[in-house]
Design a protein around this motif. Structure first.
Motif, PDB file in Angstrom:
ATOM      1  N   GLY A 183       0.794  -1.224   0.000  1.00 37.94           N
ATOM      2  CA  GLY A 183       0.000   0.000   0.000  1.00 37.94           C
ATOM      3  C   GLY A 183       0.825   1.272   0.000  1.00 37.94           C
ATOM      4  O   GLY A 183       0.257   2.366  -0.046  1.00 37.94           O
ATOM      5  N   PHE A 184       2.138   1.157   0.067  1.00 37.44           N
ATOM      6  CA  PHE A 184       3.009   2.321  -0.038  1.00 37.44           C
ATOM      7  C   PHE A 184       4.390   1.845  -0.454  1.00 37.44           C
ATOM      8  O   PHE A 184       4.714   0.655  -0.373  1.00 37.44           O
ATOM      9  N   SER A 185       5.207   2.785  -0.883  1.00 38.19           N
ATOM     10  CA  SER A 185       6.552   2.460  -1.344  1.00 38.19           C
ATOM     11  C   SER A 185       7.591   2.799  -0.279  1.00 38.19           C
ATOM     12  O   SER A 185       7.514   3.846   0.378  1.00 38.19           O
ATOM     13  N   LEU A 186       8.573   1.916  -0.143  1.00 36.18           N
ATOM     14  CA  LEU A 186       9.659   2.164   0.813  1.00 36.18           C
ATOM     15  C   LEU A 186      10.542   3.324   0.365  1.00 36.18           C
ATOM     16  O   LEU A 186      11.318   3.856   1.169  1.00 36.18           O
ATOM     17  N   THR A 187      10.442   3.713  -0.890  1.00 41.64           N
ATOM     18  CA  THR A 187      11.224   4.841  -1.378  1.00 41.64           C
ATOM     19  C   THR A 187      10.486   6.165  -1.169  1.00 41.64           C
ATOM     20  O   THR A 187      11.020   7.233  -1.484  1.00 41.64           O
ATOM     21  N   SER A 188       9.288   6.080  -0.627  1.00 43.21           N
ATOM     22  CA  SER A 188       8.512   7.293  -0.337  1.00 43.21           C
ATOM     23  C   SER A 188       8.306   7.513   1.159  1.00 43.21           C
ATOM     24  O   SER A 188       8.019   8.640   1.592  1.00 43.21           O
ATOM     25  N   ASN A 189       8.394   6.441   1.954  1.00 42.79           N
ATOM     26  CA  ASN A 189       8.148   6.546   3.394  1.00 42.79           C
ATOM     27  C   ASN A 189       9.160   5.726   4.177  1.00 42.79           C
ATOM     28  O   ASN A 189       9.668   4.721   3.702  1.00 42.79           O
ATOM     29  N   GLY A 190       9.393   6.144   5.419  1.00 42.47           N
ATOM     30  CA  GLY A 190      10.261   5.387   6.288  1.00 42.47           C
ATOM     31  C   GLY A 190       9.509   4.288   7.016  1.00 42.47           C
ATOM     32  O   GLY A 190       8.268   4.280   7.076  1.00 42.47           O
ATOM     33  N   VAL A 191      10.251   3.356   7.565  1.00 39.56           N
ATOM     34  CA  VAL A 191       9.690   2.292   8.396  1.00 39.56           C
ATOM     35  C   VAL A 191      10.540   2.194   9.656  1.00 39.56           C
ATOM     36  O   VAL A 191      11.771   2.116   9.598  1.00 39.56           O
ATOM     37  N   GLY A 192       9.873   2.199  10.773  1.00 40.35           N
ATOM     38  CA  GLY A 192      10.560   2.093  12.047  1.00 40.35           C
ATOM     39  C   GLY A 192      10.244   0.796  12.753  1.00 40.35           C
ATOM     40  O   GLY A 192       9.249   0.122  12.430  1.00 40.35           O
ATOM     41  N   TRP A 193      11.088   0.441  13.703  1.00 42.92           N
ATOM     42  CA  TRP A 193      10.872  -0.738  14.545  1.00 42.92           C
ATOM     43  C   TRP A 193      10.712  -0.270  15.989  1.00 42.92           C
ATOM     44  O   TRP A 193      11.490   0.568  16.485  1.00 42.92           O
ATOM     45  N   VAL A 194       9.705  -0.826  16.652  1.00 48.94           N
ATOM     46  CA  VAL A 194       9.393  -0.489  18.043  1.00 48.94           C
ATOM     47  C   VAL A 194       9.228  -1.795  18.811  1.00 48.94           C
ATOM     48  O   VAL A 194       8.557  -2.707  18.335  1.00 48.94           O
ATOM     49  N   ARG A 195       9.841  -1.855  19.982  1.00 49.31           N
ATOM     50  CA  ARG A 195       9.756  -3.058  20.812  1.00 49.31           C
ATOM     51  C   ARG A 195       8.898  -2.783  22.038  1.00 49.31           C
ATOM     52  O   ARG A 195       8.910  -1.673  22.593  1.00 49.31           O
ATOM     53  N   GLN A 196       8.184  -3.817  22.473  1.00 54.58           N
ATOM     54  CA  GLN A 196       7.354  -3.703  23.673  1.00 54.58           C
ATOM     55  C   GLN A 196       7.515  -4.955  24.533  1.00 54.58           C
ATOM     56  O   GLN A 196       6.971  -6.014  24.195  1.00 54.58           O
ATOM     57  N   PRO A 197       8.283  -4.857  25.615  1.00 58.40           N
ATOM     58  CA  PRO A 197       8.346  -5.990  26.553  1.00 58.40           C
ATOM     59  C   PRO A 197       6.947  -6.300  27.060  1.00 58.40           C
ATOM     60  O   PRO A 197       6.091  -5.415  27.144  1.00 58.40           O
ATOM     61  N   LEU A 198       6.711  -7.552  27.426  1.00 58.60           N
ATOM     62  CA  LEU A 198       5.393  -7.994  27.831  1.00 58.60           C
ATOM     63  C   LEU A 198       4.859  -7.150  28.977  1.00 58.60           C
ATOM     64  O   LEU A 198       5.495  -7.024  30.031  1.00 58.60           O
ATOM     65  N   GLY A 199       3.708  -6.556  28.760  1.00 55.59           N
ATOM     66  CA  GLY A 199       3.073  -5.770  29.801  1.00 55.59           C
ATOM     67  C   GLY A 199       3.723  -4.433  30.091  1.00 55.59           C
ATOM     68  O   GLY A 199       3.376  -3.783  31.090  1.00 55.59           O
ATOM     69  N   LYS A 200       4.626  -4.016  29.210  1.00 54.92           N
ATOM     70  CA  LYS A 200       5.344  -2.759  29.474  1.00 54.92           C
ATOM     71  C   LYS A 200       5.153  -1.769  28.321  1.00 54.92           C
ATOM     72  O   LYS A 200       4.303  -1.947  27.458  1.00 54.92           O
TER      73      LYS A 200
END
Lengths: 120, 107
Positions: free
Chosen positions: A26-43
């Motif tokens: 639905g979008f191009s990686l050359t037009s938008n960034g992608v980030g990674w986010v982590r969530q420890p269990l229950g935090k």
């Protein structure tokens, strides 16, 4: 429509290297960034890093020495690699489209997340 | 790193009640603040960006305000589907940081 989906192994051993894939549509990686986010269990949520439309990357200094984010634009995939895993790296890993507007940045679409457990 | 202190950690509200959640940044962030809603077992969803701009498709009962170091999210008329965790997040400086979250429950 915009979609992201994470994939990767659910169980890892300490000291191993984690490899996760985020497949987008639905979008191009050359037009938008992608980030990674982590969530420890229950935090709470922790930003790990982002790869931007031009291919540059920014990392959280807390994990920068262990983390690498790359992409394959032809496959619409973003990759996270993190070495020297420890039990505290356990959690749900999300990829999200990262909007970098003229003045404001934010994550507007998120994948469902993939759970990673680091245990011997 | 910019610390985002979110309060309260939890609250319960009756249906129709107006609730507010606050976020205090350890330094000024020039309105570069977003709010996310996370329902149980789901991924976060963007509600507000640039401190006060409503994301497309988000009900108008959600609103954001603030400036400098103090920001707030208001829900005008609590609905059953608003039961969730809420997080603020600053993008003014690296590393991007989130508040610790507010658990909102129905009374």
């Amino acid at each position: 429509q915009v979609q992201l989906k994470e994939s990767g192994p659910g169980l890892m051993q300490p000291s191993e290297t984690l490899s996760l894939t985020c497949t987008v549509s639905g979008f191009s990686l050359t037009s938008n960034g992608v980030g990674w986010v982590r969530q420890p269990l229950g935090k709470g949520l922790v930003w790990m890093g982002t790869i931007w439309a031009g291919g540059s990357t920014n990392y959280n200094s807390a994990v920068q020495s262990r983390l690498s984010i790359s992409r394959d634009t032809s496959k619409s995939q973003v990759f996270l690699k993190m070495n020297s895993l420890q039990p505290e790296d356990t959690g749900t890993y999300y990829c999200a489209r990262h909007i970098r507007g003229s003045f404001y940045w934010y994550f507007d679409f998120w994948g469902p997340g993939t759970m990673v457990t680091v245990s011997s | 790193d910019i610390q985002m202190t979110q309060s309260p950690a939890s609250l319960s509200a009756s249906l129709g009640e107006t609730v507010s959640i606050e976020c205090l940044a350890s330094e000024g962030i020039s309105n570069d603040l977003a709010w996310y809603q996370q329902k149980s077992g789901k991924s976060p969803q963007l509600l507000i960006y640039a401190a006060s701009r409503l994301q497309d498709g988000v009900p108008s009962r959600f609103s954001g305000s603030g400036s400098g170091t103090r920001y707030s999210l208001k829900i005008s008329g609590m609905q059953p589907e608003d039961e969730a965790d809420y997080f603020c997040q600053q993008s003014y400086k690296y590393p991007l940081t989130f508040g610790s979250g507010t658990k909102l429950e129905i009374k």
